[in-house]
Enzyme design. Structure first.
Site, short mmCIF file in Angstrom:
data_model
loop_
_atom_site.label_atom_id
_atom_site.label_comp_id
_atom_site.label_asym_id
_atom_site.label_seq_id
_atom_site.Cartn_x
_atom_site.Cartn_y
_atom_site.Cartn_z
N GLY A 29 81.39 28.00 60.43
CA GLY A 29 80.46 27.63 61.48
C GLY A 29 81.07 27.72 62.87
O GLY A 29 82.25 28.02 63.03
N GLN A 30 80.24 27.42 63.88
CA GLN A 30 80.68 27.54 65.27
C GLN A 30 81.94 26.73 65.55
O GLN A 30 82.92 27.24 66.09
CB GLN A 30 79.55 27.09 66.21
CG GLN A 30 79.93 27.19 67.68
CD GLN A 30 79.02 26.37 68.58
OE1 GLN A 30 78.39 25.42 68.14
NE2 GLN A 30 78.96 26.74 69.85
N LEU A 31 81.92 25.46 65.19
CA LEU A 31 83.09 24.61 65.41
C LEU A 31 84.16 24.87 64.36
O LEU A 31 85.35 24.94 64.66
CB LEU A 31 82.67 23.14 65.38
CG LEU A 31 83.79 22.11 65.52
CD1 LEU A 31 84.50 22.24 66.86
CD2 LEU A 31 83.24 20.69 65.36
N TYR B 186 68.11 15.43 61.49
CA TYR B 186 69.54 15.63 61.73
C TYR B 186 70.16 14.38 62.32
O TYR B 186 71.20 13.89 61.86
CB TYR B 186 69.73 16.82 62.67
CG TYR B 186 71.15 17.07 63.11
CD1 TYR B 186 72.11 17.54 62.22
CD2 TYR B 186 71.53 16.85 64.44
CE1 TYR B 186 73.41 17.79 62.63
CE2 TYR B 186 72.83 17.09 64.86
CZ TYR B 186 73.76 17.56 63.96
OH TYR B 186 75.05 17.80 64.37
N ASP C 9 80.62 25.03 47.57
CA ASP C 9 79.36 24.35 47.85
C ASP C 9 79.65 22.86 47.78
O ASP C 9 79.90 22.32 46.70
CB ASP C 9 78.31 24.75 46.82
CG ASP C 9 76.97 24.07 47.05
OD1 ASP C 9 76.89 23.16 47.90
OD2 ASP C 9 75.99 24.44 46.36
N LYS D 284 72.92 11.68 60.76
CA LYS D 284 74.17 11.35 61.44
C LYS D 284 74.32 9.83 61.63
O LYS D 284 75.43 9.30 61.50
CB LYS D 284 74.25 12.07 62.79
CG LYS D 284 74.42 13.57 62.66
CD LYS D 284 75.68 13.94 61.89
CE LYS D 284 75.89 15.42 61.78
NZ LYS D 284 77.09 15.78 60.96
#
Length: 316
Positions: free
Chosen positions: A11-13, A139, A49, A143
């Site tokens: 992923g991006q991070l 989302y 996974d 969190k």
């Protein structure tokens, strides 16, 4: 020596954090993992996974993992398309990480939270660490639950879970990943390619953001901080900079004066309007010495320079 597992490493991070961890601890001590094999990583990569408890347990046991950075999740905008699936994936993966860590003696766990935990009933300017958490997205709901479970496992099982409420993360290393703040990544790509940009937020929508190098550094600094210094066991507020689309456009136009932008707010506008405009991260500064290095113009120059090199290499 630490043995570190990163979930959601593609992923991006995750992609940038994994490489930073490899530089610090050695590539052989960092296990990158994601749903599909990623050949761009050097070092150890496992297809995983995280909804599969036994598969996670096998990897943690085989490599004798001491720390987990759990980054696998469905983000805010994508999550609204499939709310029950988003809840199931985001929570089941975190429960698996918590349980495997408890059972196999993982020393520290990192869980990424987000400014999505806040709702419209908080002070949106300089939003305090201890604010009411009533998010409007699944989302954000996941969190908030994750923060409370992190605190629970710390208090009940003495599992050292640490977390950051990330603002929008901006980086040149990957394309937007489905977040409400991802316009601030896409806009640089369009500017460098000489294309107009269609913004899904209003021009004046101010949101907290952070350059990816600062986000990675903050994550690693928090994980290195002595446990006795940490007073927050849900998630720390984290600030980098705050700006609106019209402000980022002004910054980009210093390099591309003819850059064209139109504003067509969609469903993400309501999400953005429920989030803070700026963040009070004084606890992070006090407890583990957090301090950002990038402001808007510094970030814009780095983003533009790197994307120009990227697109020039693609054309070549």
């Amino acid at each position: 020596m630490e043995r570190i597992l990163v979930t959601g490493a593609s992923g991006q991070l995750g992609a940038v954090l994994t490489k930073a961890l490899q530089l610090k601890f050695g590539a052989e001590h960092v296990i990158a993992s994601d749903l599909q094999f990623n050949k761009s990583f050097k070092g150890v990569f496992e297809t995983l996974d995280v909804t599969n408890l036994e598969a996670l347990k096998t990897i943690v046991g085989t490599y004798k993992v001491t720390r987990i950075y759990h980054l696998a999740a469905i983000l805010s905008a994508k999550g609204e398309a499939t709310p029950l699936k988003t809840w199931e994936i985001n929570m089941s993966t975190f429960f698996n990480v918590l349980e495997v860590s408890r059972l196999l003696g993982v020393e520290r766990v990192f869980f990424p939270s987000s400014i999505a935990v806040f709702g419209p009933n908080v002070s949106r300017m300089n939003t305090p660490q201890s604010s009411n958490l009533s998010p409007l997205t699944v989302y954000g709901v996941s969190k908030v639950a994750g923060e409370n479970w992190a605190n629970y496992y710390f208090n009940k099982y003495d599992l050292d879970v640490r977390s950051i409420r990330y603002p929008g993360i901006i980086g040149h290393q990957s394309l937007p990943g489905g977040g409400t703040t991802d316009y601030a990544v896409d806009i640089y790509h369009k500017a460098v390619k000489g294309e107009p940009f269609d913004c899904f937020l209003k021009a004046s929508t101010r949101l907290p953001m952070i350059y990816i190098d600062d986000a990675v550094r903050a994550s690693m600094e928090l994980m290195e901080a002595p446990s006795k210094n940490l007073s927050v066991r849900t998630a720390y507020n984290l600030a980098g900079m705050s700006f609106s689309p019209e402000e980022i456009v002004r910054s980009i136009k210093k390099s591309y004066p003819n850059f064209e932008v139109t504003y067509r707010p969609d469903f993400r506008q309501k999400i953005a309007d429920s989030w803070p405009m700026s963040i009070d991260d004084s606890k992070a500064r006090e407890d583990w010495g957090w301090k950002p290095k990038y402001d808007l113009d510094t970030m814009s120059q780095v983003m533009i320079d790197n994307l120009k090199r990227y697109y020039n290499s693609v054309i070549a």
